[in-house]
Structures are given as structure tokens and as C-alpha cells.
Write a protein that holds these residues in place. Structure first.
Motif, PDB file in Angstrom:
ATOM      1  N   ARG A 130     -61.345  23.851   0.400  1.00  0.00           N
ATOM      2  CA  ARG A 130     -61.936  22.446   0.277  1.00  0.00           C
ATOM      3  C   ARG A 130     -62.946  22.867  -1.127  1.00  0.00           C
ATOM      4  O   ARG A 130     -63.315  23.965  -1.105  1.00  0.00           O
ATOM      5  CB  ARG A 130     -63.083  22.328   1.419  1.00  0.00           C
ATOM      6  N   LEU A 131     -63.137  21.882  -1.717  1.00  0.00           N
ATOM      7  CA  LEU A 131     -64.115  22.051  -3.127  1.00  0.00           C
ATOM      8  C   LEU A 131     -65.330  20.981  -2.793  1.00  0.00           C
ATOM      9  O   LEU A 131     -65.113  20.051  -2.128  1.00  0.00           O
ATOM     10  CB  LEU A 131     -63.072  21.665  -4.064  1.00  0.00           C
ATOM     11  N   PRO A 132     -66.585  21.677  -3.214  1.00  0.00           N
ATOM     12  CA  PRO A 132     -66.575  22.815  -3.963  1.00  0.00           C
ATOM     13  C   PRO A 132     -66.897  24.205  -3.119  1.00  0.00           C
ATOM     14  O   PRO A 132     -67.193  25.233  -3.928  1.00  0.00           O
ATOM     15  CB  PRO A 132     -67.978  22.674  -4.848  1.00  0.00           C
ATOM     16  N   SER A 133     -66.908  24.126  -1.893  1.00  0.00           N
ATOM     17  CA  SER A 133     -67.215  25.227  -1.070  1.00  0.00           C
ATOM     18  C   SER A 133     -66.349  26.427  -1.117  1.00  0.00           C
ATOM     19  O   SER A 133     -66.870  27.473  -1.126  1.00  0.00           O
ATOM     20  CB  SER A 133     -67.382  24.724   0.481  1.00  0.00           C
ATOM     21  N   GLY A 134     -65.246  26.345  -1.391  1.00  0.00           N
ATOM     22  CA  GLY A 134     -64.010  27.262  -1.392  1.00  0.00           C
ATOM     23  C   GLY A 134     -63.664  27.702   0.074  1.00  0.00           C
ATOM     24  O   GLY A 134     -63.125  28.792   0.197  1.00  0.00           O
ATOM     25  N   HIS A 135     -64.193  26.898   0.976  1.00  0.00           N
ATOM     26  CA  HIS A 135     -63.714  27.410   2.304  1.00  0.00           C
ATOM     27  C   HIS A 135     -62.284  26.745   2.576  1.00  0.00           C
ATOM     28  O   HIS A 135     -62.004  25.649   2.302  1.00  0.00           O
ATOM     29  CB  HIS A 135     -64.777  26.920   3.218  1.00  0.00           C
ATOM     30  N   SER A 136     -61.595  27.513   3.531  1.00  0.00           N
ATOM     31  CA  SER A 136     -60.461  27.138   3.848  1.00  0.00           C
ATOM     32  C   SER A 136     -60.251  25.827   5.025  1.00  0.00           C
ATOM     33  O   SER A 136     -61.257  25.739   5.620  1.00  0.00           O
ATOM     34  CB  SER A 136     -59.390  28.144   4.362  1.00  0.00           C
ATOM     35  N   PHE A 137     -59.104  25.288   5.055  1.00  0.00           N
ATOM     36  CA  PHE A 137     -58.900  24.264   6.022  1.00  0.00           C
ATOM     37  C   PHE A 137     -57.263  24.344   6.522  1.00  0.00           C
ATOM     38  O   PHE A 137     -56.778  24.879   5.603  1.00  0.00           O
ATOM     39  CB  PHE A 137     -59.484  22.810   5.569  1.00  0.00           C
ATOM     40  N   ASP A 138     -57.185  23.894   7.721  1.00  0.00           N
ATOM     41  CA  ASP A 138     -55.803  23.779   7.955  1.00  0.00           C
ATOM     42  C   ASP A 138     -55.241  22.206   7.743  1.00  0.00           C
ATOM     43  O   ASP A 138     -55.631  21.388   8.733  1.00  0.00           O
ATOM     44  CB  ASP A 138     -55.667  24.076   9.376  1.00  0.00           C
ATOM     45  N   PRO A 139     -53.935  22.273   6.930  1.00  0.00           N
ATOM     46  CA  PRO A 139     -53.741  21.090   6.564  1.00  0.00           C
ATOM     47  C   PRO A 139     -52.830  20.330   7.785  1.00  0.00           C
ATOM     48  O   PRO A 139     -52.551  19.092   7.618  1.00  0.00           O
ATOM     49  CB  PRO A 139     -52.677  21.430   5.512  1.00  0.00           C
ATOM     50  N   GLN A 140     -52.550  21.126   8.825  1.00  0.00           N
ATOM     51  CA  GLN A 140     -51.979  20.655   9.682  1.00  0.00           C
ATOM     52  C   GLN A 140     -52.582  19.969  10.934  1.00  0.00           C
ATOM     53  O   GLN A 140     -52.447  18.894  11.560  1.00  0.00           O
ATOM     54  CB  GLN A 140     -50.952  21.752  10.541  1.00  0.00           C
ATOM     55  N   TRP A 141     -54.131  20.235  10.855  1.00  0.00           N
ATOM     56  CA  TRP A 141     -54.991  19.853  12.161  1.00  0.00           C
ATOM     57  C   TRP A 141     -56.271  19.069  11.284  1.00  0.00           C
ATOM     58  O   TRP A 141     -56.698  18.381  11.953  1.00  0.00           O
ATOM     59  CB  TRP A 141     -55.374  21.083  12.916  1.00  0.00           C
ATOM     60  N   ASP A 142     -56.550  19.616  10.144  1.00  0.00           N
ATOM     61  CA  ASP A 142     -58.053  19.018   9.648  1.00  0.00           C
ATOM     62  C   ASP A 142     -57.765  17.817   8.836  1.00  0.00           C
ATOM     63  O   ASP A 142     -56.498  17.911   8.178  1.00  0.00           O
ATOM     64  CB  ASP A 142     -58.549  20.037   8.787  1.00  0.00           C
TER      65      ASP A 142
END
Length: 212
Positions: A130-142
Motif C-alpha cells: 500500500r502507498l504511502p504506508s509501505g505496508h503489505s496487503f494480500d491481493p487474494q483477500w484484501d
């Protein structure tokens, strides 16, 4: 005018060399496992080096990568909070499977997911941020955020005739919104990857060579 000329020189002459550092023409033009994850990638690089050991001796160093594992063998001050990357193969870090997450930061809010795995041949790590946080997300669920950077970091091992290994590293990615992420890629992302990847090549050669 001087700034424009410098930018043009970088984009037209220097940037293509950075994105294909060490790789032969056939290595940059061929397809690799994991490419299919981003068929319409808007950023691609293919870099390579030769390591003084066969693929089965190089693989254990790659499979144990991770922030809370062996590190990344690059500039540890920048990607490992100054903690030295491992200089030996550790048995408890040799287990890896597709879908497994590898921490990229100390707080665990950014990670790589093992997207493709073929022992002694291919390791593809996927990152969705995610931008701008740089935190990951799961494209399958989020729900995919509007501002994001998605990509793969693929390691491909090819045996050489003299018993060594060609390590080819392929990156492919997409980012949104492109008008904002494109300048970042040109000025920071791609040069940063070059700096970190060439350092990793150097440190892997040192470790693999010492073991050999």
C-alpha cells in the motif's frame, strides 16, 4: 537545460545498463517463471552474475533469505536494520514452500510471499504494498488500494559448463497511479534496486566462493 540534459542522458544511456546489469541479451529477452503474474508490467529489470558453485550449492543461500532468517545479503544497514546477514547455511531455515510469507521489516507489516518455488532452479518472491504506508496487503483477500506497488523479485539458477551458476534476477511490477509512481521508479526505485542487487551479487559470490 543542464538538468534536462542530465535526465535525458540517464534515461537514454545509463538506465538501460542499470536495468540489465551483467545480463546477456538472451538472458534479458527470455521468459522466466513468475513473469506471468504481471503480464502487463510497467517496470522490468533483468540482472545477472556468475557464482563459483553449481545451483544445488547456491540454492541453500537463497532459500534461507528473510528479515527474521538469514537476511538479504545486501546492504544490511539499509534492509536489515544493521544486523549482518548470515555467513553460513542454517538447517532450520532450509524449509520453504509456496504461499509462505517472509518478513521484510522488523515490525512484520511488510513481507514477501513465495509465489514460485522449484528447488535448485527458481525462487520468485512477490510483494504487494500500500502507498504511502509501505505496508503489505494480500491481493487474494484484501481490497486492492488505489495507490499501490505490486511486483516480483525472481531468482533463477542456470548451470554453466564449468560447474558454476548463472544467477539471473528478474523483477516485474506494476504501480498505481502511474503518473505519481513513474517519477519515483526513475529517480529512486530503479537506482535503489541496482545498488542493493549488485551488493547482493557481491556478497553471494563471497559466501558461495568461501564455501566452495
Amino acid at each position: 537545460m543542464a538538468a534536462s540534459a542530465a535526465l535525458a542522458l540517464y534515461v537514454l544511456r545509463l538506465r538501460p545498463r542499470l536495468l540489465t546489469w551483467g545480463a546477456a541479451h538472451d538472458e534479458t529477452t527470455r521468459a522466466y517463471p513468475g513473469d506471468e503474474l504481471f503480464p502487463n508490467a510497467d517496470s522490468i529489470s533483468t540482472m545477472a552474475t556468475t557464482l563459483p558453485a553449481p545451483p544445488e550449492k547456491v540454492w541453500p543461500w537463497l532459500v534461507q533469505m528473510g528479515y527474521d532468517r538469514a537476511g538479504w545479503y545486501s546492504w544490511d544497514l539499509l534492509d536489515h536494520y544493521g544486523e549482518p546477514s548470515a555467513d553460513r547455511i542454517t538447517p532450520e531455515w532450509q524449509q520453504l514452500e509456496e504461499g509462505q510469507r517472509l518478513k521484510a521489516t522488523r515490525d512484520g507489516q511488510a513481507w514477501f510471499t513465495v509465489a514460485r518455488l522449484e528447488p535448485n532452479r527458481t525462487l520468485v518472491l512477490r510483494s504487494d504494498l500500500r502507498l504511502p504506508s509501505g505496508h503489505s496487503f494480500d491481493p487474494q483477500w484484501d481490497v486492492q488500494p488505489q495507490a499501490r506497488m505490486d511486483g516480483i523479485w525472481g531468482f533463477h539458477l542456470l548451470p554453466t559448463a564449468d560447474g558454476g551458476t548463472r544467477l539471473v534476477v528478474r523483477t516485474r511490477g506494476q504501480s498505481h497511479p502511474r503518473p505519481l509512481t513513474r517519477p519515483f521508479d526513475l529517480l529512486l526505485g530503479e537506482p535503489g534496486h541496482f545498488i542493493m542487487q549488485t551488493r547482493q551479487f557481491h556478497n553471494l559470490r563471497t559466501r558461495v566462493g568461501a564455501e566452495a
